[in-house]
Write an enzyme that holds these catalytic residues in place. Structure first.
Site, PDB file in Angstrom:
ATOM      1  N   CYS A  20       0.857  -1.179   0.000  1.00 35.06           N
ATOM      2  CA  CYS A  20       0.000   0.000   0.000  1.00 35.06           C
ATOM      3  C   CYS A  20       0.895   1.231   0.000  1.00 35.06           C
ATOM      4  O   CYS A  20       1.754   1.383   0.860  1.00 35.06           O
ATOM      5  CB  CYS A  20      -0.870  -0.009   1.250  1.00 35.06           C
ATOM      6  SG  CYS A  20      -1.857   1.477   1.421  1.00 35.06           S
ATOM      7  N   CYS A  36       0.080   3.389   3.400  1.00 29.63           N
ATOM      8  CA  CYS A  36       0.519   3.013   4.752  1.00 29.63           C
ATOM      9  C   CYS A  36       1.594   1.928   4.786  1.00 29.63           C
ATOM     10  O   CYS A  36       2.102   1.604   5.856  1.00 29.63           O
ATOM     11  CB  CYS A  36      -0.679   2.596   5.605  1.00 29.63           C
ATOM     12  SG  CYS A  36      -1.302   0.955   5.214  1.00 29.63           S
ATOM     13  N   CYS A  80      -6.240  -2.678   0.955  1.00 30.80           N
ATOM     14  CA  CYS A  80      -5.272  -2.600   2.044  1.00 30.80           C
ATOM     15  C   CYS A  80      -5.939  -3.090   3.324  1.00 30.80           C
ATOM     16  O   CYS A  80      -7.022  -2.640   3.666  1.00 30.80           O
ATOM     17  CB  CYS A  80      -4.773  -1.166   2.226  1.00 30.80           C
ATOM     18  SG  CYS A  80      -3.657  -1.013   3.630  1.00 30.80           S
ATOM     19  N   CYS A 126      -5.372   0.451   6.057  1.00 30.20           N
ATOM     20  CA  CYS A 126      -5.975   1.774   5.857  1.00 30.20           C
ATOM     21  C   CYS A 126      -7.134   1.658   4.849  1.00 30.20           C
ATOM     22  O   CYS A 126      -7.584   0.570   4.528  1.00 30.20           O
ATOM     23  CB  CYS A 126      -4.921   2.791   5.417  1.00 30.20           C
ATOM     24  SG  CYS A 126      -4.376   2.598   3.708  1.00 30.20           S
ATOM     25  N   ASP A 181      19.864  -2.435 -20.259  1.00 32.30           N
ATOM     26  CA  ASP A 181      19.966  -3.545 -19.311  1.00 32.30           C
ATOM     27  C   ASP A 181      19.023  -4.668 -19.738  1.00 32.30           C
ATOM     28  O   ASP A 181      17.815  -4.481 -19.797  1.00 32.30           O
ATOM     29  CB  ASP A 181      19.569  -3.042 -17.912  1.00 32.30           C
ATOM     30  CG  ASP A 181      19.765  -4.109 -16.849  1.00 32.30           C
ATOM     31  OD1 ASP A 181      20.275  -5.188 -17.174  1.00 32.30           O
ATOM     32  OD2 ASP A 181      19.410  -3.834 -15.688  1.00 32.30           O
TER      33      ASP A 181
END
Lengths: 249, 454
Positions: free
Chosen positions: B211, B214, B233, B236, B361
């Site tokens: 999240c 939070c 979540c 929260c 890369d």
């Protein structure tokens, strides 16, 4: 004869996995299995109470800042177990974020200090500019003219203290800090490097060196049968050829 | 903004463009660079001139496809549309596209522009878009920005700068995208509500595990791919928003994908699930721009993604080829899923380059779930090609596919060789990074035709 077995502990595979470092575990596993060695890979993460001395080889990769912070706290909790494992001969390969955490500390650009486990005499300072690109180094500890190739992408600058030796001397690229021409660390059975991603896929000699050291915990005088590494070596040579000339050092 | 500067800049750009075309070059960015040198705030001029008819498309995957689909909706609605359809999405490319496409004399025009994630902050205020679409965020070209979080924050900061008249259009299913919904702005969401296509989580990379409000680990009740799904979540209040445009019953159908939306049925001439999201994003934006409902419904029934985005091209009369851009693990895993869902036998060419536009890369191929292909009996042979052909071959070898892999360094050569040995009932999948994609496409088209005109 009893079949040879190898136990690999993959530390924080769910958190430190951002630059495809997991490829190294695949390479170690396959190269052992191709020699008829049975391999077990355990994933160890935050909160696990694993006894690290159980493992012949521990691997850990790099991650983003948030994840690295969480890992740093957990690694301090596993500190004792980690030190005992090293003493028992467990081979350790760490890349980028986890390499930094083997040292004394990591000081970010904002001045925050993340405590490392203090296993090796090195420290890291955050830098503004990221050091990015293909890199080639001379792997002198294997006693020959071997090169190590890979890709680096890090903002931290790591400085080695007098108690440790570098893994390679930079020929092209930045290495630990872009200043002293050193790349990574090699101290007994403990290794750290900034060359991320599938480093071992292009450096089969180094991969086999790690496997041989790890097998030494299981058997006296371990010997690995040779494999056909022609593709791996061509991938290796491509990087050497392309980036030796354009190297920044 | 001084008028004489604007006109000098435009004039200089047009001359540059003409000189480049005499040299046989396309000139997708240099004219823009010249113009911005002369008049740094040139985009303000276009923002005023296009008066709220601009749509910006950003995010990791799907920018080009979404822009092309939206452009098609607008054109079918009778609008005159400017776009940077060749994908030059930095500020110089955007300026070049506007200079070339916007007519001096007036007449109402729209612009659909795909914008690089680091460029959006520079163009969002001057261009005053009516809508900004954010498609998704995945790890991609880490050599450029280092971390996924950095890219998410860049776009999030840009959205905060959007003018009051802008509608922000977000992917409801991507927690990284929905975490940057700007406060106090109009926001619309699109998402996939239900799907009949099997999704297994094995080998997936998930970039938005946590999240962003939070830090807790997100929970999923339904999972589509990458980090896309029904997330919540546990700590929260952050969770998937109910989409304003929701696709239902997404299912495979005759080599493409069908989905239901608002009582109509959509059909994509591409079997890649991610294109459903691109279609939804384009449809949502078309509605914001007031495209007539019957036009949207009619065009939805036959959506072509084209341009090497899982595009079917028939060559030499009857050879079936599928061309797909691959450049990051999540997009590539989706293409591999399509390969493994094929009922016909398959040959494959994988072109891996490491030039700047591809990303220098190539480590990302180790994050793709190539092992999945081993379980498929449909795959007969693989040619590893491109500047990093050997790296690719090594990757196939460690995925347990070494015995059917060969190496060919050239890209067109590899395609020709594979076509030359393609059995009649096989499909050739050509997966390519960016810098070979259009050359391969032109090469295939010269031998045949696109099965669906883009």
């Amino acid at each position: 004869m009893l079949q040879l077995k190898l136990k690999i502990g993959y530390l924080y595979s769910d958190l430190l996995e951002v630059y495809s470092d997991r490829g190294n575990v695949t390479v170690l596993q396959k190269r052992a299995e191709w020699r008829g060695i049975e391999v077990e890979v355990d994933r160890i993460t935050i909160g696990d109470n694993a006894d690290l001395t159980d493992y012949d080889l521990l691997f850990s990769g790099g991650g983003e800042d948030r994840e690295q912070l969480l890992v740093a706290e957990d690694l301090l909790r596993k500190r004792e177990s980690l030190f005992k494992a090293v003493e028992s001969g467990t081979v350790i390969l760490t890349i980028c974020g986890s390499y930094q955490l083997l040292g004394h500390y990591f000081e970010t650009i904002g001045g925050n200090r993340i405590e490392g486990v203090g296993l090796l005499d090195l420290y890291t300072i955050g830098g503004k500019k990221r050091l990015v690109g293909n890199a080639v180094g001379k792997l002198d500890f294997l006693g020959s003219d071997l090169t190590l190739v890979g890709y680096e992408n890090h903002s931290g600058r790591t400085y080695l203290g007098p108690g440790v030796t570098p893994l390679a001397q930079v020929v092209a690229g930045f290495g630990n800090n872009g200043e002293d021409g050193q790349e990574g660390v090699a101290q007994g059975n403990v290794f750290g490097t900034y060359l991320h991603g599938p480093l071992l896929s292009k450096n089969p000699v180094f991969a086999d060196h790690l496997l041989t050291m790890a097998l030494a915990r299981r058997t006296e005088n371990p010997r690995l049968q040779p494999l056909d590494d022609s593709w791996e070596l061509r991938a290796h040579d491509y990087v050497v050829k392309q980036f030796m000339q354009t190297g920044r050092r | 903004m001084q008028t004489w500067r604007v006109w000098t800049a435009i004039y200089a750009a047009k001359i540059t463009k003409r000189l480049l075309s005499l040299l046989g070059r396309k000139g997708t960015t240099l004219p823009g660079a010249v113009a911005l040198r002369i008049c740094p705030d040139l985009l303000n001029y276009y923002g005023k001139k296009l008066a709220g008819q601009v749509v910006l498309v950003t995010g990791t995957n799907g920018k080009t496809t979404t822009s092309n689909l939206l452009t098609n909706f607008l054109r079918k609605d009778g609008r005159n549309v400017v776009s940077n359809s060749l994908g030059a999405n930095l500020i110089q490319g955007i300026a070049a596209a506007l200079i070339e496409g916007v007519s001096g004399s007036g007449g109402k025009q729209s612009a659909v522009l795909e914008v690089d994630e680091a460029t959006i902050a520079k163009v969002i205020q001057p261009l005053k878009p009516s809508a900004v679409i954010v498609t998704n965020f995945f790890r991609d070209q880490m050599d450029r920005y280092g971390e996924v979080d950095t890219v998410v924050n860049m776009v999030g900061d840009a959205l905060q700068l959007s003018p009051a008249e802008t509608t922000v259009i977000l992917n409801a299913d991507d927690p990284l995208v929905s975490s940057i919904a700007p406060d106090g702005k109009k926001v619309l969401y699109y998402g996939v509500q239900s799907s009949d296509i099997d999704m297994d989580e094995q080998g997936e990379v998930r970039d938005g595990k946590f999240c962003r409000k939070c830090g807790s680990t997100l929970h999923y009740s339904l999972y589509h791919y990458g980090q896309l799904g029904f997330f919540k979540c546990p700590v929260c209040d952050f969770q998937r928003r109910i989409p304003d445009q929701a696709a239902e019953r997404v299912r495979l159908h005759e080599g493409g994908i069908r989905f239901d939306l608002d009582g109509s049925t959509g059909f994509l001439h591409s079997p890649a699930f991610y294109n459903v999201y691109n279609a939804l994003a384009a449809i949502t934006a078309a509605k914001v721009l007031g495209v007539k409902q019957q036009v949207v419904e009619r065009e939805m029934q036959g959506l072509s993604t084209g341009l090497g985005r899982m595009e079917r091209i028939v060559t030499n009369g009857n050879q079936d080829t599928m061309l797909a851009l691959v450049k990051n693990p999540t997009g590539c895993n989706q293409v591999l899923r399509v390969v493994s869902q094929m009922e016909k036998p398959v040959d494959m060419v994988f072109i891996l380059n490491d030039r700047y536009a591809d990303g220098t890369d190539v480590s990302w191929i180790w994050d793709t779930h190539l092992e999945r292909l081993r379980e498929q009996k449909c795959l007969r042979r693989i040619v590893a090609a491109g500047t990093r052909a050997h790296d690719m071959a090594v990757r196939f070898k460690y995925a347990g596919l070494g015995d059917i892999t060969t190496i060919c360094e050239g890209d067109l050569e590899a395609v020709d060789r594979a076509l030359g040995e393609l059995p009649a009932d096989h499909t050739l999948f050509i997966l390519s990074t960016y810098t070979s994609l259009y050359a391969v496409r032109d090469h295939l088209l010269a031998k045949g035709r696109a099965a669906v005109e883009a």
